[in-house]
Structure formats: structure tokens, C-alpha cells
Design an enzyme around this catalytic site. Structure first.
Site, short mmCIF file in Angstrom:
data_model
loop_
_atom_site.label_atom_id
_atom_site.label_comp_id
_atom_site.label_asym_id
_atom_site.label_seq_id
_atom_site.Cartn_x
_atom_site.Cartn_y
_atom_site.Cartn_z
N SER A 16 -153.79 -2.36 43.67
CA SER A 16 -152.96 -2.27 44.95
C SER A 16 -153.56 -1.24 45.67
O SER A 16 -154.24 -0.22 45.13
CB SER A 16 -151.44 -2.19 44.47
OG SER A 16 -150.95 -1.67 45.56
N TYR A 54 -144.70 2.05 39.52
CA TYR A 54 -145.56 1.03 40.07
C TYR A 54 -146.84 1.89 40.51
O TYR A 54 -148.01 1.38 40.11
CB TYR A 54 -145.14 0.57 41.42
CG TYR A 54 -145.99 -0.85 41.91
CD1 TYR A 54 -146.10 -2.00 41.03
CD2 TYR A 54 -146.60 -0.59 43.02
CE1 TYR A 54 -146.71 -2.76 41.85
CE2 TYR A 54 -147.44 -1.59 43.48
CZ TYR A 54 -147.29 -2.83 42.98
OH TYR A 54 -148.28 -3.76 43.57
P1 NAI Z 1 -145.35 -12.44 42.76
O1 NAI Z 1 -144.18 -11.65 42.36
O2 NAI Z 1 -145.28 -13.45 44.18
O3 NAI Z 1 -146.14 -12.88 41.68
C1 NAI Z 1 -146.43 -12.39 40.47
C2 NAI Z 1 -146.32 -13.35 39.41
O4 NAI Z 1 -146.57 -12.56 38.10
C3 NAI Z 1 -145.20 -14.38 39.25
O5 NAI Z 1 -145.34 -15.60 39.24
C4 NAI Z 1 -144.47 -13.69 37.87
O6 NAI Z 1 -143.69 -14.42 37.41
C5 NAI Z 1 -145.57 -13.03 37.33
N1 NAI Z 1 -145.45 -12.48 36.11
C6 NAI Z 1 -144.62 -11.26 36.32
N2 NAI Z 1 -144.47 -10.56 35.17
C7 NAI Z 1 -145.18 -11.53 34.39
C8 NAI Z 1 -145.19 -11.38 32.73
N3 NAI Z 1 -144.82 -10.52 32.27
N4 NAI Z 1 -145.81 -12.34 32.23
C9 NAI Z 1 -146.19 -13.50 32.86
N5 NAI Z 1 -146.19 -13.61 34.23
C10 NAI Z 1 -145.62 -12.52 34.86
O7 NAI Z 1 -146.33 -11.25 43.33
P2 NAI Z 1 -147.77 -11.14 44.17
O8 NAI Z 1 -147.49 -10.41 45.54
O9 NAI Z 1 -148.37 -12.30 44.02
O10 NAI Z 1 -148.50 -10.16 43.14
C11 NAI Z 1 -149.65 -10.29 42.30
C12 NAI Z 1 -150.21 -9.31 41.99
O11 NAI Z 1 -150.62 -8.68 43.29
C13 NAI Z 1 -149.53 -7.99 41.30
O12 NAI Z 1 -150.11 -7.51 40.33
C14 NAI Z 1 -149.03 -7.06 42.56
O13 NAI Z 1 -148.86 -5.75 42.04
C15 NAI Z 1 -150.27 -7.21 43.15
N6 NAI Z 1 -150.14 -6.89 44.77
C16 NAI Z 1 -149.29 -7.52 45.51
C17 NAI Z 1 -149.27 -7.08 46.89
C18 NAI Z 1 -148.51 -7.79 47.92
O14 NAI Z 1 -148.28 -7.34 49.08
N7 NAI Z 1 -147.75 -9.13 47.47
C19 NAI Z 1 -149.99 -5.76 47.48
C20 NAI Z 1 -150.56 -5.36 46.39
C21 NAI Z 1 -150.85 -5.50 45.14
C1 BGC Z 2 -146.72 -3.95 46.92
C2 BGC Z 2 -145.95 -4.58 48.09
C3 BGC Z 2 -146.42 -3.65 49.49
C4 BGC Z 2 -147.69 -3.44 49.47
C5 BGC Z 2 -148.04 -2.23 50.58
C6 BGC Z 2 -148.04 -3.83 47.04
O1 BGC Z 2 -148.69 -3.16 45.98
O2 BGC Z 2 -146.62 -4.88 45.83
O3 BGC Z 2 -144.66 -4.63 47.79
O4 BGC Z 2 -146.03 -4.15 50.49
O5 BGC Z 2 -148.22 -2.91 48.14
O6 BGC Z 2 -147.48 -1.38 50.38
#
Ligand code: NAI
Ligand code: BGC
Length: 256
Positions: A144, A157
């Protein structure tokens, strides 16, 4: 372009958001896909149908990647599914919005176990496999912008993503002799379910957009494109790096 012909990729947490976009992107470039989530549901089924329609193979393996025994089993099961594993995308991640002084040990463990511990031991299992099978490998970690910049009220986080930055830097050197590359992708604010409350709050969203020179949220596909590059042979000389996909957020500064 079939950059991943005969390659098998495992993407953790891939039934929605960025993980699902990565699965579809890698499949569109020829990879067979192992999807993962805590349990099988209609999203997994839909993705399997989409990937199969592209002419690729896809399987879902249920595992909670916050438990090291489960993640080690996931890697073994993934290898057993199609006989090998070439690409590991550590995407699953969780966050908790809390004042620092209110965070419980349980909440801290929830974040750190998912975003760091599970990834640590998942990579270790993958590396042991690559060593034993004498195969090269590629790891892409979903970090991130908060591996670098602060995020008040998200201390655990930020700690998890900051640690992921150093894990990748460290392993790049240790794994290079084994022909295993490892890099991080650092998304900024991306429109996925993790940002549901942000997207539902116009005032908060507007505040976030003020920090983003491109004045919009990113799409999961924007992140998947960079994951695909790093996983491919086009990035053959790239290891130990973080690629920011953030519309300019991280190094943003303006006076008016
Ligand atoms: P999301 O919440 O939509 O998807 C995350 C997925 O991981 C979900 O399907 C969830 O069920 C799964 N997951 C969570 N814990 C788990 C576990 N213990 N075992 C198996 N599956 C698990 O989130 P998103 O946005 O797609 O995030 C994906 C990655 O990207 C994360 O690592 C998040 O920190 C990172 N990220 C997201 C950002 C954003 O703005 N959406 C920005 C920066 C980083
Ligand atoms: C977080 C989001 C956030 C983004 C920018 C990500 O790592 O999961 O919730 O919007 O960073 O701050």
C-alpha cells in the site's frame, strides 16, 4: 499477449476487488489461476466461469491466510492442483479504522496475521517448493502507499505494510541466487469494497481526492496491470522494488 503461457498463478484473497482483477488479468495473458478466499461463494464461481471462458483453467482453494498452517497448506494444495506453481500474488489484506489507544490485541493480531505473518510463511513455503523443485519463482506482494506514508487511525495497518516493504527488500537479496524475484505493488485509493465507507461519504471522498493529483480513485484493473508486469518476464531484472499505483498520491505536495 500471452506472457503467462504454461504458468500457474495463485492469488490470495481473490474473489473480489484487486485480487479478482489480478486473477482476470493474469488469466487474460495465459495463466492458469488458483483463486483463494476464506470460503467458496458465488463470486468464486463467477470468476471460475469467466476464466474458463478465456480458455484457461481455474480452481478455488479455501484457506484463511492469517493462519500460518493454513497458508502453508494452501501453497501445497495449489502446487498439487496443476502440478506446479510459478507466481504467488499475496493480495489478501485487511484494515481496521481505530484510534491507536483503542486498538485491542485481537484487532492488532487480525491485521498483522493477515497482512504480514501469513505472507511471511506463505512465501517461505513457496520458496521451499522452488528450491526443492529447482524452479524459478515470482512473488508480488500487495502492499500500500501506507508502506511509505502515514494513515492516522490505521497504525496496525501501516505497521503491517511498512514491514512488508522491508520483508521484500530483504528477501530480494536472499532469494536472488535462487532465481526468485519479489516485488511490492503499492496502491493508493482504489475503488473496491475495502473503501466502501469512503465511497459512500462524499465529504470524506472529496478530502481524499484533494490528496490525489489525478483527482480520481484508481480501478482494480489499474493495479492488476502493474502486478501482471511484475509477474512477467518483462520485469526479469526487477526485484526488491515497490511500484506505486496511486495517481500521484504518495509524492504529492502543492501550496495552493
Ligand atoms: P477487499 O476487501 O475488496 O478484498 C480483500 C480480499 O481478501 C477479500 O476477498 C477478503 O475476503 C480476502 N481476505 C481477507 N482476509 C483473508 C484471509 N485471512 N484469508 C483469505 N482471504 C482473505 O480489498 P482490496 O481493496 O481488494 O484489497 C486487496 C489488497 O490491496 C489488500 O492487501 C489491501 O491492503 C491492498 N490495498 C488496497 C487499497 C485500496 O484502496 N483498495 C489501497 C492499498 C492497498
Ligand atoms: C487502504 C485504503 C485507502 C488507501 C489510500 C489503502 O492501503 O486500504 O483504505 O483508501 O490506502 O489511503
Amino acid at each position: 499477449m500471452n506472457r503467462f503461457e504454461n504458468k500457474i498463478a495463485l492469488i490470495t484473497g481473490s474473489t473480489q476487488g484487486i485480487g479478482a482483477a489480478c486473477a482476470l488479468r493474469l488469466a487474460s495473458e495465459g495463466a492458469d489461476i488458483i483463486l483463494n478466499g476464506r470460503k467458496y461463494d458465488e463470486r468464486a464461481e463467477g470468476l471460475i466461469n469467466q476464466i474458463t471462458a478465456m480458455g484457461r483453467r481455474a480452481t478455488f482453494i479455501a484457506a484463511d491466510v492469517s493462519a500460518s498452517a493454513d497458508v502453508v497448506k494452501l501453497i501445497g494444495d495449489a502446487i498439487a492442483t496443476y502440478g506446479t506453481l510459478d507466481i504467488l500474488v499475496n493480495n489478501a489484506g485487511v484494515e481496521k479504522n481505530h484510534n491507536f489507544w483503542e486498538v485491542t490485541e485481537e484487532e492488532y493480531d487480525f491485521v498483522m496475521d493477515t497482512n504480514l505473518k501469513g505472507i511471511f510463511f506463505g512465501i517461505q513455503a513457496f520458496v521451499k517448493y522452488c528450491m526443492g523443485a529447482k524452479r524459478e519463482g515470482v512473488v508480488v506482494n500487495m502492499s500500500s502507499v501506507h508502506e511509505e506514508i502515514i494513515f492516522p487511525h490505521f497504525a496496525a495497518y501501516c505497521a503491517s505494510k511498512g514491514a512488508l516493504k522491508m520483508l521484500t527488500r530483504n528477501l530480494a537479496t536472499e532469494l536472488a541466487p535462487l532465481n526468485i524475484r519479489i516485488n511490492n505493488v503499492a496502491p493508493g485509493a482504489i475503488s473496491t469494497p475495502i473503501n466502501q465507507s469512503l465511497m459512500a461519504n462524499p465529504e470524506l471522498l472529496n478530502n481524499v481526492l484533494k490528496n490525489i493529483p489525478m483527482k480520481k480513485l484508481g480501478k482494480p484493473e489499474d493495479v492488476a496491470a502493474v502486478v501482471s508486469f511484475l509477474a512477467s518476464a518483462d520485469a526479469a531484472y526487477v526485484t526488491g522494488s515497490t511500484y506505486f499505483v496511486d495517481g500521484g498520491l504518495t509524492y504529492h505536495y502543492e501550496e495552493q
